[in-house]
Design an enzyme around this catalytic site. Sequence first.
Site, mmCIF file in Angstrom:
data_model
loop_
_atom_site.group_PDB
_atom_site.id
_atom_site.type_symbol
_atom_site.label_atom_id
_atom_site.label_comp_id
_atom_site.label_asym_id
_atom_site.label_seq_id
_atom_site.Cartn_x
_atom_site.Cartn_y
_atom_site.Cartn_z
ATOM 1 N N GLY A 1 16.955 20.998 37.436
ATOM 2 C CA GLY A 1 18.343 20.863 37.014
ATOM 3 C C GLY A 1 18.526 20.273 35.624
ATOM 4 N N LYS B 1 20.357 22.667 33.143
ATOM 5 C CA LYS B 1 21.802 22.682 33.393
ATOM 6 C C LYS B 1 22.465 21.442 32.810
ATOM 7 C CE LYS B 1 21.678 25.439 37.590
ATOM 8 N NZ LYS B 1 21.847 25.465 39.039
ATOM 9 N N TYR C 1 14.242 22.549 25.135
ATOM 10 C CA TYR C 1 12.900 22.668 25.710
ATOM 11 C C TYR C 1 12.658 21.586 26.735
ATOM 12 C CZ TYR C 1 11.779 26.113 22.200
ATOM 13 O OH TYR C 1 11.785 27.252 21.436
ATOM 14 N N TYR D 1 19.966 31.458 31.003
ATOM 15 C CA TYR D 1 21.189 31.505 30.189
ATOM 16 C C TYR D 1 22.216 32.456 30.786
ATOM 17 C CZ TYR D 1 18.523 28.863 26.780
ATOM 18 O OH TYR D 1 17.776 27.900 26.163
#
Length: 173
Positions: free
Chosen positions: A108, A111, A99, A144
Amino acid sequence: MKKCTFGQVHLLQKIAIQTYQETFAESNSDDLLQQYYKQSLNLTKLSAQLKMTNSEFYFIYSAPLADPEAKLAGFLKLNIDDAQTDLLDPEALEVEKIYILKEFLSQGLGKQMISFAIKRAQQQNKEHLWLGVWENNFSALNFYKKMGFEQFGEHGFDMAGDIQTDLLLRKDL
């Protein structure tokens, strides 16, 4: 990424509630969310999870910690072996929670968190990552998919008595 310590359980609870609120308030009643926080994000449960050998919580910050402007931006929970919530797959690492606060989305950090999870899985000789994501969380599902995860199933997620459907996603390493 910085590992969350037992002494930071209050901070973990605060960021967990804030990120859940930001993520799910538009699609769930406030009463339901408050019940969920009381049942699942209370200090007793979070403390017990922090003590589990095969679970790890990590905080992510908006900038390197040496930067005085760095702010807590989110958290990550990883599980292996018997700490996994559903599959208990000995070849997998579960990303149970990932989260990020809304103000830090699209920078980013997600990632970075997935890359960190991959690294932890590889350090433990795991063959894949798996996670569950709410079927109506379209931005997370798109993220995802971009990160190489594929759906392999689904399961019920108990949101304080309201059983919702999570899609199970997996990424081979």
